[in-house]
Design an enzyme around this catalytic site. Structure first.
Site, PDB file in Angstrom:
ATOM      1  N   ASN A 135       0.820  -1.254  -0.043  1.00 33.58           N
ATOM      2  CA  ASN A 135       0.064   0.082  -0.049  1.00 33.58           C
ATOM      3  C   ASN A 135       0.760   1.357   0.057  1.00 33.58           C
ATOM      4  OD1 ASN A 135      -2.749  -1.251   0.085  1.00 33.58           O
ATOM      5  ND2 ASN A 135      -2.124  -1.909   2.516  1.00 33.58           N
TER       6      ASN A 135
ATOM      7  N   HIS B  57     -14.282  -1.913   5.053  1.00 37.72           N
ATOM      8  CA  HIS B  57     -13.140  -2.724   5.492  1.00 37.72           C
ATOM      9  C   HIS B  57     -13.427  -3.441   7.061  1.00 37.72           C
ATOM     10  CE1 HIS B  57      -8.927  -3.156   7.559  1.00 37.72           C
ATOM     11  NE2 HIS B  57      -8.890  -3.550   6.175  1.00 37.72           N
TER      12      HIS B  57
ATOM     13  N   GLU C 296     -16.363   3.957   2.477  1.00 34.87           N
ATOM     14  CA  GLU C 296     -14.970   4.272   2.216  1.00 34.87           C
ATOM     15  C   GLU C 296     -14.587   5.156   1.027  1.00 34.87           C
ATOM     16  OE1 GLU C 296     -12.511   0.735   1.929  1.00 34.87           O
ATOM     17  OE2 GLU C 296     -13.616  -0.024   3.423  1.00 34.87           O
TER      18      GLU C 296
ATOM     19  N   SER D 183     -10.928  -0.584  -1.075  1.00 35.25           N
ATOM     20  CA  SER D 183      -9.684  -1.522  -1.351  1.00 35.25           C
ATOM     21  C   SER D 183      -9.766  -2.746  -1.993  1.00 35.25           C
ATOM     22  CB  SER D 183      -9.204  -1.868   0.186  1.00 35.25           C
ATOM     23  OG  SER D 183     -10.043  -2.978   0.786  1.00 35.25           O
TER      24      SER D 183
ATOM     25  N   ASP E 221     -14.189   6.883   5.534  1.00 33.09           N
ATOM     26  CA  ASP E 221     -12.871   6.170   5.614  1.00 33.09           C
ATOM     27  C   ASP E 221     -11.887   6.339   4.437  1.00 33.09           C
ATOM     28  OD1 ASP E 221     -10.415   4.660   6.024  1.00 33.09           O
ATOM     29  OD2 ASP E 221     -11.395   3.016   6.805  1.00 33.09           O
TER      30      ASP E 221
ATOM     31  N   HIS F 176      -7.130   4.426   1.997  1.00 32.58           N
ATOM     32  CA  HIS F 176      -6.415   4.316   0.563  1.00 32.58           C
ATOM     33  C   HIS F 176      -6.391   5.638  -0.071  1.00 32.58           C
ATOM     34  CE1 HIS F 176      -5.862  -0.085   0.895  1.00 32.58           C
ATOM     35  NE2 HIS F 176      -7.067  -0.126   1.664  1.00 32.58           N
TER      36      HIS F 176
ATOM     37  N   LYS G 274      -0.430   3.683   4.558  1.00 33.41           N
ATOM     38  CA  LYS G 274      -0.390   3.560   3.237  1.00 33.41           C
ATOM     39  C   LYS G 274       0.243   4.394   2.606  1.00 33.41           C
ATOM     40  CE  LYS G 274      -4.738   1.157   4.322  1.00 33.41           C
ATOM     41  NZ  LYS G 274      -4.282   0.030   4.724  1.00 33.41           N
TER      42      LYS G 274
END
Ligand code: PMP
Length: 378
Positions: A37, A115, A156, A160, A185, A188, A219
């Site tokens: 990541n 997640h 998110e 992911s 969130d 990423h 990440k």
């Protein structure tokens, strides 16, 4: 008596039989990294020389130092929110936030693909939990209409596993219509979008329409930890109610200093961000020229290459690994059966030439499979 409880032996045998056993693997020197990541390469950059110090306790006791406060101030600034609260990992931020925020009666509605850390937080939340189909805002709209105002919606910014980006226009229209509190969130997406890499929500101009966000440092920032950003009064509430803040040793000051350093390195990395985008475009075009492979159009560095079947996708990953690429298969049931995939992650340190070699290797594998399947059917 057996050496271990029976359910452990049974579960391990079951995982093995279903081809789902996970194990740890050391990095193989020389392999092209298409798995980590570390999107911007900051995990590979040496930070400041700092003397390792312990924090000595939880933030509420002796673990709160000036560097923690300074980092939180800088994060509130960078992420354009009233306040930031530091957690030792993104996992702890999500568990600590979601388990506390709803009180006894909070109603949570979440995207089905969030997640595991968000899900675990919701397991600990004491209210009720509902989920909507992935990025299906008609489904969310229906559910919020039934549940009434004041729900918490959890999602998110960059998913992911599917690598798709959040449709904020449609999401915010729905959450605002039903007076829901929106939590996003940005694990990423932090580092990758916007002129300073402050994330997808700000880049898209929705900073004041999302209630709270989680930005992680493991990440793109290449370090460890996370901040929850949002209203000051919520930060004060979390300091009082969030169990992963209260009951866990604070992050050591030298790590806090490293994050501070890495955040400053990250902000001007516009060249790296646009190189990532160029790599993604190139990979899309090359992959989509291969029969039976379809890569969606997106600005994300996470590319799912669907190769249905655990056996088949493992065989593809092994072929790519043998050609020098660190590519991992994602198996069912981590993803739905029939959508097993290679999860390719691009980094600013990957090159166009590496992408070309990767696509060639995948094509070679595919041809060999064709030959095998053909001879197998005779
Ligand atoms: N949220 C998402 C979406 C993630 O992918 C991850 C890590 N894989 C986390 C939170 C947890 O962050 P951390 O690794 O810092 O615990």
């Amino acid at each position: 008596m057996a050496d271990i409880p029976e359910h452990i032996a049974v579960k391990m045998a079951e995982l093995e039989a279903q081809n789902q056993l996970r194990s740890l693997r050391l990095p193989i020197p020389g392999q092209v990294d298409l798995t980590s990541n570390d999107y911007l390469g900051l995990a590979r950059r040496r930070g400041l020389e700092t003397a390792a110090l312990g924090s000595g306790g939880s933030r509420l006791l002796t673990g709160h130092h000036a560097v923690h406060a300074a980092l939180e101030e800088e994060c509130a600034d960078l992420f354009e929110m009233e306040s930031a609260l530091l957690y030792s990992t993104g996992y702890m931020a999500n568990v600590g936030l979601l388990s506390a925020i709803g009180g006894r009666e909070g109603i949570f509605v979440h995207d089905e693909l969030i997640h595991a850390s968000l899900r675990d937080g919701l397991r600990l939340a004491r209210g009720s939990v509902h989920r909507y189909r992935h990025q299906d805002y008609a489904d969310l709209d229906r559910q919020l209409a039934e549940l009434g105002p004041g729900c918490f919606v959890v999602t998110e910014a960059l998913f992911s596993m599917d690598g798709d980006l959040l449709d904020l226009a449609r999401l915010c229209a729905v959450t605002e219509r039903h007076h829901a509190w929106l939590i996003v969130d940005e694990a990423h997406s932090t580092g990758l979008y916007g002129p300073k890499g402050a994330g997808w929500v700000l880049d898209q101009g929705y900073g004041n329409r999302v209630w709270m966000r989680i930005h992680t440092f493991g990440k793109s920032v290449g370090r460890h930890g996370a901040v929850v950003v949002g209203p000051q009064v919520v930060r004060d509430f979390l300091i009082n109610r969030s169990r992963t803040v209260i009951y866990s040793t604070a992050m050591p000051p030298d790590q806090v200093v490293q994050i501070h350093w890495a955040l400053r390195e990250m902000q001007p990395m516009a060249t790296e961000r646009s190189h990532l985008l160029a790599l993604r475009r190139h990979l899309e075009v090359r992959m989509n020229a291969i029969p039976e492979i379809a890569v969606p159009r997106s600005d994300s560095p996470i590319i799912p290459v669907i190769i249905p079947g655990n056996e088949r996708v493992k065989s593809a990953a092994e072929a790519l690994q043998a050609s020098g690429f660190d590519v991992r298969p994602i198996l069912a049931p981590t993803v739905a059966r029939g959508t097993e995939r290679l999860r390719i992650i691009l980094h600013s340190y990957n090159t166009i030439e590496e992408v070309d070699r990767l696509v060639d290797a995948l094509q070679t594998w595919q041809r060999q499979q064709g030959v095998l399947e053909f001879s197998g059917s005779n």
